[in-house]
Design a protein around this motif. Structure first.
Motif, PDB file in Angstrom:
ATOM      1  N   PRO A  76      -7.950   3.350 -18.635  1.00  0.00           N
ATOM      2  CA  PRO A  76      -8.319   3.625 -17.240  1.00  0.00           C
ATOM      3  C   PRO A  76      -7.399   2.889 -16.261  1.00  0.00           C
ATOM      4  N   VAL A  77      -7.064   3.561 -15.192  1.00  0.00           N
ATOM      5  CA  VAL A  77      -6.242   2.969 -14.141  1.00  0.00           C
ATOM      6  C   VAL A  77      -7.010   3.074 -12.826  1.00  0.00           C
ATOM      7  N   TYR A  78      -6.900   2.042 -12.003  1.00  0.00           N
ATOM      8  CA  TYR A  78      -7.637   1.982 -10.741  1.00  0.00           C
ATOM      9  C   TYR A  78      -6.667   1.556  -9.651  1.00  0.00           C
ATOM     10  N   PHE A  79      -6.676   2.265  -8.534  1.00  0.00           N
ATOM     11  CA  PHE A  79      -5.818   1.956  -7.400  1.00  0.00           C
ATOM     12  C   PHE A  79      -6.701   1.472  -6.258  1.00  0.00           C
ATOM     13  N   LYS A  80      -6.521   0.233  -5.834  1.00  0.00           N
ATOM     14  CA  LYS A  80      -7.321  -0.348  -4.749  1.00  0.00           C
ATOM     15  C   LYS A  80      -6.387  -0.678  -3.597  1.00  0.00           C
ATOM     16  N   TYR A  81      -6.657  -0.086  -2.441  1.00  0.00           N
ATOM     17  CA  TYR A  81      -5.798  -0.264  -1.274  1.00  0.00           C
ATOM     18  C   TYR A  81      -6.437  -1.215  -0.271  1.00  0.00           C
ATOM     19  N   LEU A  82      -5.605  -2.052   0.349  1.00  0.00           N
ATOM     20  CA  LEU A  82      -6.097  -2.956   1.369  1.00  0.00           C
ATOM     21  C   LEU A  82      -6.414  -2.183   2.649  1.00  0.00           C
ATOM     22  N   GLY A  83      -5.530  -1.260   3.025  1.00  0.00           N
ATOM     23  CA  GLY A  83      -5.719  -0.470   4.245  1.00  0.00           C
ATOM     24  C   GLY A  83      -6.518   0.792   3.978  1.00  0.00           C
ATOM     25  N   SER A  84      -7.087   1.348   5.044  1.00  0.00           N
ATOM     26  CA  SER A  84      -7.912   2.551   4.898  1.00  0.00           C
ATOM     27  C   SER A  84      -7.138   3.841   5.184  1.00  0.00           C
ATOM     28  N   ARG A  85      -5.962   3.738   5.765  1.00  0.00           N
ATOM     29  CA  ARG A  85      -5.171   4.928   6.101  1.00  0.00           C
ATOM     30  C   ARG A  85      -4.228   5.294   4.965  1.00  0.00           C
ATOM     31  N   VAL A  86      -4.150   6.587   4.687  1.00  0.00           N
ATOM     32  CA  VAL A  86      -3.208   7.072   3.672  1.00  0.00           C
ATOM     33  C   VAL A  86      -1.847   7.228   4.357  1.00  0.00           C
ATOM     34  N   PRO A  87      -0.817   6.543   3.839  1.00  0.00           N
ATOM     35  CA  PRO A  87       0.498   6.636   4.481  1.00  0.00           C
ATOM     36  C   PRO A  87       1.130   8.014   4.263  1.00  0.00           C
ATOM     37  N   ALA A  88       2.072   8.338   5.129  1.00  0.00           N
ATOM     38  CA  ALA A  88       2.836   9.582   4.971  1.00  0.00           C
ATOM     39  C   ALA A  88       3.646   9.498   3.677  1.00  0.00           C
ATOM     40  N   ASP A 100       0.816  -1.224   0.000  1.00  0.00           N
ATOM     41  CA  ASP A 100       0.000   0.000   0.000  1.00  0.00           C
ATOM     42  C   ASP A 100       0.849   1.273   0.000  1.00  0.00           C
ATOM     43  N   ARG A 101       1.918   1.290   0.779  1.00  0.00           N
ATOM     44  CA  ARG A 101       2.768   2.486   0.854  1.00  0.00           C
ATOM     45  C   ARG A 101       3.429   2.759  -0.493  1.00  0.00           C
ATOM     46  N   LEU A 102       3.956   1.720  -1.117  1.00  0.00           N
ATOM     47  CA  LEU A 102       4.557   1.862  -2.441  1.00  0.00           C
ATOM     48  C   LEU A 102       3.501   2.281  -3.460  1.00  0.00           C
ATOM     49  N   LEU A 103       2.332   1.652  -3.416  1.00  0.00           N
ATOM     50  CA  LEU A 103       1.272   1.967  -4.371  1.00  0.00           C
ATOM     51  C   LEU A 103       0.834   3.427  -4.255  1.00  0.00           C
ATOM     52  N   THR A 104       0.805   3.959  -3.049  1.00  0.00           N
ATOM     53  CA  THR A 104       0.442   5.370  -2.859  1.00  0.00           C
ATOM     54  C   THR A 104       1.432   6.276  -3.583  1.00  0.00           C
ATOM     55  N   HIS A 105       2.725   5.980  -3.473  1.00  0.00           N
ATOM     56  CA  HIS A 105       3.741   6.777  -4.152  1.00  0.00           C
ATOM     57  C   HIS A 105       3.662   6.593  -5.666  1.00  0.00           C
ATOM     58  N   LEU A 106       3.415   5.362  -6.108  1.00  0.00           N
ATOM     59  CA  LEU A 106       3.247   5.123  -7.548  1.00  0.00           C
ATOM     60  C   LEU A 106       2.039   5.871  -8.092  1.00  0.00           C
TER      61      LEU A 106
END
Length: 121
Positions: free
Chosen positions: A59-71, A15-21
């Motif tokens: 189209p691109v879709y980002f699905k996160y397992l966790g609900s918190r947005v990492p720093a 999730d942390r890596l995906l947020t940055h990507l």
């Protein structure tokens, strides 16, 4: 593990890596820039490496397992942006700068418009 869904492909990243990507990919697409994205495949999917051509037309879709947005780590973000703007495209790197691994890489989802074939007895 979050999932990047791009066309018929599902690729799992932390999730942390995906947020940055997500930040890097969205910024490239805002500028209508296409690019190559590459990563190492996890041993669970057979090892090796994978690459995918990324274009704003798909189209691109980002699905996160966790609900918190990492720093957000600004240095890591700059490193990923530099990769994305380089001649080899976005080489997905972990926070320490080492090549990142992805799960389920290259696994295709069935086409949404496809209908299963039925066997008639």
């Amino acid at each position: 593990m979050g999932t990047l869904i791009y066309g018929p492909q599902d690729v799992e990243f932390d999730d942390r890596l995906l947020t940055h990507l997500e930040i890097v990919i969205v910024n490239k697409f805002r500028r209508r820039e296409s690019f190559l994205m590459s990563w190492l495949d996890d041993l669970s999917v057979g090892s090796g490496r994978s690459s995918m051509w990324m274009s704003a037309e798909v189209p691109v879709y980002f699905k996160y397992l966790g609900s918190r947005v990492p720093a957000i780590n600004r240095d890591w973000l700059r490193l990923l942006e530099t990769e994305a703007n380089g001649p080899r495209g976005l080489i997905v790197l972990d926070e320490d700068g080492s090549p990142a691994h992805a799960g389920r890489a290259g696994q295709q989802r069935p086409d949404r418009d496809a209908h299963p074939v039925r066997k008639i007895a």
